[in-house]
Scaffold this motif. Sequence first.
Motif, PDB file in Angstrom:
ATOM      1  N   GLY A 155     -13.546   0.252  15.790  1.00 26.44           N
ATOM      2  CA  GLY A 155     -12.498  -0.325  16.630  1.00 26.44           C
ATOM      3  C   GLY A 155     -11.125  -0.018  16.074  1.00 26.44           C
ATOM      4  N   PRO A 156     -10.078  -0.598  16.672  1.00 27.43           N
ATOM      5  CA  PRO A 156      -8.722  -0.371  16.173  1.00 27.43           C
ATOM      6  C   PRO A 156      -8.571  -0.863  14.735  1.00 27.43           C
ATOM      7  N   ARG A 157      -7.837  -0.104  13.933  1.00 29.74           N
ATOM      8  CA  ARG A 157      -7.585  -0.454  12.532  1.00 29.74           C
ATOM      9  C   ARG A 157      -6.129  -0.183  12.191  1.00 29.74           C
ATOM     10  N   SER A 158      -5.739  -0.631  11.020  1.00 29.29           N
ATOM     11  CA  SER A 158      -4.379  -0.424  10.544  1.00 29.29           C
ATOM     12  C   SER A 158      -4.193   1.002  10.066  1.00 29.29           C
ATOM     13  N   LYS A 159      -3.027   1.571  10.392  1.00 28.20           N
ATOM     14  CA  LYS A 159      -2.639   2.812   9.737  1.00 28.20           C
ATOM     15  C   LYS A 159      -2.426   2.484   8.262  1.00 28.20           C
ATOM     16  N   ARG A 160      -2.435   3.502   7.429  1.00 29.23           N
ATOM     17  CA  ARG A 160      -2.141   3.274   6.018  1.00 29.23           C
ATOM     18  C   ARG A 160      -0.623   3.293   5.864  1.00 29.23           C
ATOM     19  N   TYR A 161      -0.076   2.151   5.464  1.00 29.49           N
ATOM     20  CA  TYR A 161       1.375   2.054   5.329  1.00 29.49           C
ATOM     21  C   TYR A 161       1.750   1.198   4.132  1.00 29.49           C
ATOM     22  N   ALA A 162       2.993   1.361   3.701  1.00 23.42           N
ATOM     23  CA  ALA A 162       3.588   0.502   2.680  1.00 23.42           C
ATOM     24  C   ALA A 162       4.948   0.088   3.228  1.00 23.42           C
ATOM     25  N   MET A 163       5.198  -1.205   3.251  1.00 21.65           N
ATOM     26  CA  MET A 163       6.422  -1.751   3.825  1.00 21.65           C
ATOM     27  C   MET A 163       7.166  -2.550   2.760  1.00 21.65           C
ATOM     28  N   ILE A 164       8.450  -2.268   2.618  1.00 20.93           N
ATOM     29  CA  ILE A 164       9.301  -3.069   1.746  1.00 20.93           C
ATOM     30  C   ILE A 164      10.058  -4.032   2.655  1.00 20.93           C
ATOM     31  N   VAL A 165       9.945  -5.309   2.373  1.00 20.93           N
ATOM     32  CA  VAL A 165      10.557  -6.349   3.206  1.00 20.93           C
ATOM     33  C   VAL A 165      11.535  -7.139   2.345  1.00 20.93           C
ATOM     34  N   GLU A 166      12.734  -7.328   2.855  1.00 20.65           N
ATOM     35  CA  GLU A 166      13.763  -8.107   2.151  1.00 20.65           C
ATOM     36  C   GLU A 166      14.142  -9.295   3.022  1.00 20.65           C
ATOM     37  N   ASN A 167      13.878 -10.502   2.536  1.00 19.62           N
ATOM     38  CA  ASN A 167      14.228 -11.735   3.261  1.00 19.62           C
ATOM     39  C   ASN A 167      13.747 -11.725   4.709  1.00 19.62           C
ATOM     40  N   GLY A 168      12.514 -11.274   4.905  1.00 16.73           N
ATOM     41  CA  GLY A 168      11.890 -11.313   6.226  1.00 16.73           C
ATOM     42  C   GLY A 168      12.183 -10.134   7.123  1.00 16.73           C
ATOM     43  N   LYS A 169      13.008  -9.179   6.659  1.00 14.64           N
ATOM     44  CA  LYS A 169      13.311  -7.998   7.464  1.00 14.64           C
ATOM     45  C   LYS A 169      12.841  -6.738   6.751  1.00 14.64           C
ATOM     46  N   VAL A 170      12.338  -5.798   7.530  1.00 13.29           N
ATOM     47  CA  VAL A 170      11.867  -4.532   6.973  1.00 13.29           C
ATOM     48  C   VAL A 170      13.064  -3.744   6.462  1.00 13.29           C
ATOM     49  N   SER A 171      13.004  -3.328   5.200  1.00 13.23           N
ATOM     50  CA  SER A 171      14.053  -2.441   4.692  1.00 13.23           C
ATOM     51  C   SER A 171      13.566  -0.991   4.696  1.00 13.23           C
ATOM     52  N   SER A 172      12.275  -0.776   4.468  1.00 15.84           N
ATOM     53  CA  SER A 172      11.682   0.567   4.514  1.00 15.84           C
ATOM     54  C   SER A 172      10.221   0.455   4.918  1.00 15.84           C
ATOM     55  N   VAL A 173       9.745   1.450   5.633  1.00 16.58           N
ATOM     56  CA  VAL A 173       8.319   1.516   5.949  1.00 16.58           C
ATOM     57  C   VAL A 173       7.870   2.967   5.816  1.00 16.58           C
ATOM     58  N   PHE A 174       6.755   3.152   5.109  1.00 10.44           N
ATOM     59  CA  PHE A 174       6.198   4.471   4.838  1.00 10.44           C
ATOM     60  C   PHE A 174       4.792   4.499   5.428  1.00 10.44           C
ATOM     61  N   VAL A 175       4.530   5.497   6.292  1.00  8.46           N
ATOM     62  CA  VAL A 175       3.247   5.581   6.984  1.00  8.46           C
ATOM     63  C   VAL A 175       2.637   6.954   6.720  1.00  8.46           C
ATOM     64  N   GLU A 176       1.364   6.955   6.356  1.00  8.98           N
ATOM     65  CA  GLU A 176       0.670   8.219   6.112  1.00  8.98           C
ATOM     66  C   GLU A 176       0.430   8.964   7.434  1.00  8.98           C
ATOM     67  N   ASP A 177       0.488  10.301   7.379  1.00 10.07           N
ATOM     68  CA  ASP A 177       0.213  11.121   8.563  1.00 10.07           C
ATOM     69  C   ASP A 177      -1.235  10.996   9.013  1.00 10.07           C
ATOM     70  N   ALA A 178      -2.129  10.828   8.066  1.00  8.90           N
ATOM     71  CA  ALA A 178      -3.550  10.660   8.360  1.00  8.90           C
ATOM     72  C   ALA A 178      -4.072   9.516   7.500  1.00  8.90           C
ATOM     73  N   PRO A 179      -4.920   8.639   8.070  1.00  8.00           N
ATOM     74  CA  PRO A 179      -5.375   7.444   7.344  1.00  8.00           C
ATOM     75  C   PRO A 179      -6.001   7.693   5.969  1.00  8.00           C
ATOM     76  N   PRO A 180      -6.725   8.801   5.738  1.00 11.97           N
ATOM     77  CA  PRO A 180      -7.303   8.983   4.396  1.00 11.97           C
ATOM     78  C   PRO A 180      -6.282   9.346   3.317  1.00 11.97           C
ATOM     79  N   ASN A 181      -5.093   9.819   3.726  1.00 17.86           N
ATOM     80  CA  ASN A 181      -4.097  10.272   2.749  1.00 17.86           C
ATOM     81  C   ASN A 181      -3.485   9.108   1.975  1.00 17.86           C
ATOM     82  N   ILE A 182      -3.149   9.371   0.714  1.00 20.65           N
ATOM     83  CA  ILE A 182      -2.419   8.413  -0.124  1.00 20.65           C
ATOM     84  C   ILE A 182      -1.310   9.201  -0.812  1.00 20.65           C
ATOM     85  N   THR A 183      -0.233   9.437  -0.086  1.00 15.88           N
ATOM     86  CA  THR A 183       0.893  10.185  -0.634  1.00 15.88           C
ATOM     87  C   THR A 183       2.137   9.300  -0.605  1.00 15.88           C
ATOM     88  N   VAL A 184       2.718   9.099   0.587  1.00 10.86           N
ATOM     89  CA  VAL A 184       3.942   8.293   0.702  1.00 10.86           C
ATOM     90  C   VAL A 184       3.694   6.809   0.460  1.00 10.86           C
TER      91      VAL A 184
END
Length: 194
Positions: A155-184
Motif C-alpha cells: 500500500g501507500p508508504r512514506s518516501k524516504r525523507y529528512a526534515m529539519i523543523v524549527e519551532n513548528g515550521k519546516v526549514s529544510s526537507v530532503f527527499v530521496e529520488d528513489a526509496p531505497p537510496n540513502i544519500t541526501v
Amino acid sequence: MSGIFGNAKTAATAAAAAAHSTAASLLASAQIAPGTEIPDIKLLKESSPELNAEGAGDAASALKTDGRIIILGVPGAFTTPCSNQVPQYIEAYDEFVAKGVKAIYVVAVNDQFTVKAWKEKLAPNGTPIRFLADDQSAWTSATGLIFDATPLLGGPRSKRYAMIVENGKVSSVFVEDAPPNITVTSAKTLLAHL
C-alpha cells in the motif's frame, strides 16, 4: 453457483478500484516545503502500544514543539534500507544535539506494535530517538511525502525523507529520488546542513 462467484468477483473488483482511488487521492497532495507549518496530526508512540478502552493507542503530539527537531520519514520498518539508515542517526545522536537539535523522530507507515519491535531490534539498549507510527498514513499524506508502494509493501508508504523543523515550521526537507537510496537523507549529509 456462478451468480455467487460473479458477485464476489464484482465486489472484489469494486474494492480494488476503491483502494486504488484512495491511494491516488493520497498521492495527489503537494509536497511540504520550507516555511510551511508541519501538520497538526497525531502519531502513535512506539512506547505505548497497549490499547485503551476505545481500542486505540496513546497518541503523540510532540512534533509541534519549540526548537529544532529532525523528522526522518522511512518507507517501512524492518526493510533493509531503513534498518541501515536509522542506526546512523542513533550513532550520531550526540552530534545532532551538539548542533542544537532538540529531538529526532522516525516516522514509519506501520502499526505501533511493528514500530516498537523495530526500535527494540535497532536499539536493544535504548535510544533517545522517538519512533512514531503513522498507521493510516495521515501524517505522511498531509506532508505530500507519500508514494504507492503497493507492489512491494502492500500500500501507500512514506518516501524516504529528512526534515529539519524549527519551532513548528519546516526549514529544510530532503527527499530521496528513489526509496531505497540513502544519500541526501544520511545522517552525515544532514549534519552538514545544520
